[in-house]
Design a protein around this motif. Sequence first.
Motif, short mmCIF file in Angstrom:
data_model
loop_
_atom_site.label_atom_id
_atom_site.label_comp_id
_atom_site.label_asym_id
_atom_site.label_seq_id
_atom_site.Cartn_x
_atom_site.Cartn_y
_atom_site.Cartn_z
N ARG A 46 11.59 -93.79 -82.21
CA ARG A 46 12.36 -94.84 -82.87
C ARG A 46 11.68 -95.39 -84.11
O ARG A 46 12.09 -96.41 -84.64
CB ARG A 46 12.64 -95.98 -81.88
CG ARG A 46 13.54 -95.57 -80.74
CD ARG A 46 14.03 -96.78 -79.98
NE ARG A 46 15.08 -96.39 -79.03
CZ ARG A 46 15.93 -97.24 -78.49
NH1 ARG A 46 15.90 -98.50 -78.82
NH2 ARG A 46 16.84 -96.83 -77.63
N VAL A 47 10.63 -94.77 -84.56
CA VAL A 47 9.92 -95.25 -85.74
C VAL A 47 9.88 -94.17 -86.81
O VAL A 47 10.23 -93.00 -86.55
CB VAL A 47 8.47 -95.67 -85.38
CG1 VAL A 47 8.47 -96.78 -84.36
CG2 VAL A 47 7.67 -94.47 -84.85
N THR A 48 9.46 -94.54 -88.00
CA THR A 48 9.37 -93.58 -89.09
C THR A 48 8.18 -92.66 -88.86
O THR A 48 7.29 -92.94 -88.05
CB THR A 48 9.19 -94.31 -90.44
OG1 THR A 48 7.93 -95.00 -90.42
CG2 THR A 48 10.31 -95.31 -90.67
N GLU A 49 8.15 -91.58 -89.60
CA GLU A 49 7.06 -90.60 -89.46
C GLU A 49 5.72 -91.25 -89.76
O GLU A 49 4.71 -90.95 -89.10
CB GLU A 49 7.31 -89.43 -90.41
CG GLU A 49 6.47 -88.20 -90.11
CD GLU A 49 6.75 -87.61 -88.73
OE1 GLU A 49 5.79 -87.15 -88.09
OE2 GLU A 49 7.92 -87.63 -88.31
N ALA A 50 5.68 -92.14 -90.74
CA ALA A 50 4.43 -92.81 -91.13
C ALA A 50 3.92 -93.73 -90.02
O ALA A 50 2.72 -93.97 -89.90
CB ALA A 50 4.64 -93.60 -92.41
N GLU A 51 4.84 -94.26 -89.21
CA GLU A 51 4.46 -95.20 -88.16
C GLU A 51 4.19 -94.50 -86.82
O GLU A 51 3.75 -95.14 -85.87
CB GLU A 51 5.57 -96.23 -87.95
CG GLU A 51 5.88 -97.09 -89.17
CD GLU A 51 7.13 -97.92 -88.98
OE1 GLU A 51 7.15 -99.08 -89.43
OE2 GLU A 51 8.10 -97.40 -88.37
N LYS A 52 4.47 -93.21 -86.76
CA LYS A 52 4.46 -92.50 -85.48
C LYS A 52 3.10 -92.51 -84.78
O LYS A 52 3.03 -92.71 -83.57
CB LYS A 52 4.94 -91.06 -85.68
CG LYS A 52 5.12 -90.29 -84.39
CD LYS A 52 6.14 -89.18 -84.55
CE LYS A 52 7.52 -89.72 -84.76
NZ LYS A 52 8.59 -88.73 -84.52
#
Length: 259
Positions: A46-52
Amino acid sequence: MGLLEQCEEAFGTSDLYQVLDVRSGASEGEIRRGYRKVSLQVHPDRVTEAEKEGATQKFQILGKVYAVLSEREQRAVYDEQGIVDEEADVLKQDRDWEEYWRLLFKKVTVADIKEFEDKYKGSEEETADIKQAYMDFNGDMDRIMESVLCSTSGDESRIREILGKAIEAQELPAYTAFTKESTNRQRARKRRGEKEAKEAEAARRELGLEDGTDSLKTLIQKKQKDREKEMDSFLAAMEAKYRGNSQKGGKKAAKKGKK
């Protein structure tokens, strides 16, 4: 780094209950719901790739926190001493926390909810929940109706009767918010309930959920974001009750087998 230090670093607190956003005396169901609610917010899907990467780390920590607080002996150690047994099996074993989460929160269908509702309404468990909600919210019927599982505007008179009898029997205090609630407020709550029921029925038909074969996930995904959060909260609560009842049934059967 121990679990408490990991929590402090990732969530800004070493208090395991605060991490799951529940009170220290929370029931097993509340802890489960808290875990689901917070873990959904940081779920890697549920998060962006950068936040994964950061989300994955938080997700794993949450799994460990839940594992400690959902295990009676581990929770007792934490409550009494404020420490976590890092050598405990629930923390030492190489567990796939993503798989662990999916097993805990298996999809629940509309048919499951209907079955649960039929068993829950009118049960001793529902009565206990109604009384607890009355105490938790000091007799505020708006919050009581929002809190009690499966309740609709059509259940209010029944719930009021249960509480009225308990007050008369001095099992519950006579909170003014309940005994002196205005007619206007009752009518407003009824109008809201009827409106929400119509919206829910329209959504169910639109999504083709009449036969109960589709997962509630379909409904969640197609609802607006604010409604999605409400459905997530309800689903978590219902799952906790539904799975809890299944486990109780298994325990009862096991006890009978021993006799």
